[in-house]
Design a protein around this motif. Sequence first.
Motif, short mmCIF file in Angstrom:
data_model
loop_
_atom_site.label_atom_id
_atom_site.label_comp_id
_atom_site.label_asym_id
_atom_site.label_seq_id
_atom_site.Cartn_x
_atom_site.Cartn_y
_atom_site.Cartn_z
N GLY A 1 0.77 -1.24 0.00
CA GLY A 1 0.00 0.00 0.00
C GLY A 1 0.80 1.28 0.00
N TRP B 1 -6.58 -2.48 -1.08
CA TRP B 1 -5.48 -2.30 -2.01
C TRP B 1 -4.79 -3.64 -2.25
CZ3 TRP B 1 -5.79 -0.79 3.00
CH2 TRP B 1 -4.83 -1.25 3.89
N ARG C 1 -4.52 -2.22 -7.27
CA ARG C 1 -4.35 -0.87 -6.70
C ARG C 1 -3.19 -0.89 -5.73
NH1 ARG C 1 -7.49 2.12 -10.16
NH2 ARG C 1 -9.55 1.17 -10.34
N THR D 1 -7.99 2.16 -1.91
CA THR D 1 -9.01 2.61 -2.85
C THR D 1 -10.38 2.33 -2.23
OG1 THR D 1 -7.54 2.08 -4.68
CG2 THR D 1 -9.88 2.29 -5.19
#
Length: 194
Positions: free
Chosen positions: A19, A60, A76, A80
């Motif tokens: 992340g 994520w 991601r 998100t």
Amino acid sequence: RRSSGAVACWGFNGYGQVGDGTTTDHLTPTPVIGLTDAVEVATGTYHACARHRSGAVACWGYNSSGQLGDGTATDRFTPTPVLGLADAIGISAGTEHSCALRGSGEIVCWGGNRYGELGDGTIDSHPMPTPVRGLSDAVQVLAGANRSCARRTSGAIVCWGINVFGDIGDGTTIERHTPTEVSDLAGAVDISAG
């Protein structure tokens, strides 16, 4: 999760599951970008989710089956928002799916559903939160390896998804696509899965 509400992750990061906006592995705790008010963190196989103090959820990492809940199958590298979820009081992350407990006692799940682990009566994957069928009195949710379980207010446990080794606990090895009660179990106060 730190007392400040920040989150730090470390380890393999090939899908952005740390992340920090990269896919670089980290051997020490690394701050997750943008999380300052997390009250809960859940980690799946290659993805992670955090519940904000507000009840919103962000995820994520790997997203091949929609397990991040943002309506896509795009990985991601930073948290998100999960679409349409603002009232979560609990979260859990499984192999390729995630689930959240709402304040109403309902559970929603999203992501891969090959074995019925989303609990909506189908085996269709959903990249956005989908209600678990017939469950409105849950107090805890657990997303495991291709299955999910919930603890009800009564202390009964229901599970759904893969059941090849009796994972559901209903005395069969029949795959279940909706919540199915674990046999001969009452008064449970906590649940976990391997």
